[in-house]
Design a protein around this motif. Structure first.
Motif, PDB file in Angstrom:
ATOM      1  N   THR A  93       0.841  -1.200   0.000  1.00 52.60           N
ATOM      2  CA  THR A  93       0.000   0.000   0.000  1.00 52.60           C
ATOM      3  C   THR A  93       0.876   1.249   0.000  1.00 52.60           C
ATOM      4  OG1 THR A  93      -1.765  -1.121   1.224  1.00 52.60           O
ATOM      5  CG2 THR A  93      -1.761   1.291   1.292  1.00 52.60           C
ATOM      6  N   LYS A  94       0.432   2.244  -0.777  1.00 50.30           N
ATOM      7  CA  LYS A  94       1.103   3.540  -0.776  1.00 50.30           C
ATOM      8  C   LYS A  94       0.064   4.651  -0.679  1.00 50.30           C
ATOM      9  CE  LYS A  94       4.431   6.552  -1.031  1.00 50.30           C
ATOM     10  NZ  LYS A  94       5.428   6.686   0.050  1.00 50.30           N
ATOM     11  N   ARG A  95       0.216   5.474   0.357  1.00 51.10           N
ATOM     12  CA  ARG A  95      -0.664   6.625   0.540  1.00 51.10           C
ATOM     13  C   ARG A  95       0.131   7.911   0.378  1.00 51.10           C
ATOM     14  NH1 ARG A  95      -1.810   3.435   5.086  1.00 51.10           N
ATOM     15  NH2 ARG A  95      -3.751   2.235   4.910  1.00 51.10           N
ATOM     16  N   PHE A  96      -0.472   8.870  -0.297  1.00 53.64           N
ATOM     17  CA  PHE A  96       0.059  10.224  -0.371  1.00 53.64           C
ATOM     18  C   PHE A  96      -0.965  11.127   0.314  1.00 53.64           C
ATOM     19  CE2 PHE A  96       1.905   8.084  -4.087  1.00 53.64           C
ATOM     20  CZ  PHE A  96       3.251   8.390  -3.931  1.00 53.64           C
ATOM     21  N   GLY A  97      -0.730  11.391   1.599  1.00 52.70           N
ATOM     22  CA  GLY A  97      -1.739  12.109   2.370  1.00 52.70           C
ATOM     23  C   GLY A  97      -2.994  11.265   2.494  1.00 52.70           C
TER      24      GLY A  97
END
Length: 272
Positions: free
Chosen positions: A8-12
């Motif tokens: 998983t990758k979150r940007f904000g």
């Protein structure tokens, strides 16, 4: 060989990749498809460790790649080469030097500063260029080559790393159909002849079907399809792209014969 576990990758507040899980148990050629913003590039950048994951793991032979730091991380990036859409060559230096940059991870700072390479590496770089059909361009500046030739130089640079895995992020997106075919055939030969795993982000379905052993579809950061090329029907493609019945994959074909002005798009080879 490679296990991506709920990566998983979150940007904000935005989730670019959402709990992606993928198992690669033997060398193969995988095509990842999906509309722009689906998370394809972010997924490859996390695998290569150019971008850190927010959650999840990348396991290779029992080792968690997401936890690697320093020298171990650089060693993984050498073992998992990256090819980019815009080639990322140094335009004003010669082709063979660009290829030799694939050895930078194992060279000393002093050798790098003075551009010193062992003769064995120079011969190997030229052999790789010859394999890709562009050895005669070795002394030319990279900027003097066509887009397709520059992408083959980028592939040669990746091969200088002697990686087990090659990640290609939209390698043919900026190329004309003839050069796109040449580049994809080169990547396919590298997989078949060397036994390397090749994972490509692609925009066109016919390319994925023609060259890949396996196709992965992403939508809104999630993997929504993982199957054989023949299972990628037009109906499945509509689901991946979130398209309605007006969706026509012929309009995105890269088949040279399908793009002939005398050939109706509906007769494109990519249609199923």
């Amino acid at each position: 060989m490679l296990r991506i576990d709920k990566l998983t990758k979150r940007f904000g507040r935005n989730v670019a990749v959402d709990a992606a899980t993928l198992d690669v148990d033997k060398p193969c050629m995988i095509g990842i498809i999906g509309r722009s913003g689906a998370g394809k590039s972010t997924l490859l950048r996390m695998i290569n460790r150019l971008t850190d994951a927010t959650d999840g793991r990348i396991m290779v032979e029992g080792r968690d790649v997401t936890q690697l730091r320093g020298r171990d991380k650089r060693a993984w990036q050498a073992d998992c080469a990256m090819i980019f859409q815009q080639f990322n060559l140094v335009p004003r230096i010669d082709v063979v030097s660009n290829v030799l940059h694939g050895t930078l991870n194992r060279r000393s700072t002093l050798a790098t500063m003075f551009n010193l390479y062992p003769m064995a590496d120079i011969h190997r770089a030229i052999d790789i260029l010859d394999r890709l059909g562009i050895a005669e361009h070795a002394p030319k500046r990279a900027e003097a080559l066509s887009g397709g030739q520059q992408q083959r130089v980028a592939i040669a640079r990746a091969l200088m790393q002697d990686p087990r895995i090659i990640l290609a992020d939209e390698p043919i997106a900026s190329l004309d159909p003839m050069n796109a075919q040449t580049v994809m055939e080169a990547l396919r030969r590298i997989h078949e002849e060397d036994g390397r795993t090749v994972i490509c982000n692609l925009h066109t379905l016919d390319t994925a079907r023609r060259y890949c052993d396996r196709v992965v579809g992403m939508r809104d950061g999630r993997i929504v399809f993982d199957g054989l090329p023949e299972q990628l029907t037009t109906g499945v493609a509509r689901e991946i792209y979130g398209a309605d019945a007006s969706f026509s994959e012929a309009a995105t074909s890269t088949e040279i014969d399908a793009l002939d002005a005398t050939t109706p798009l509906r007769e494109a080879k990519a249609l199923v």
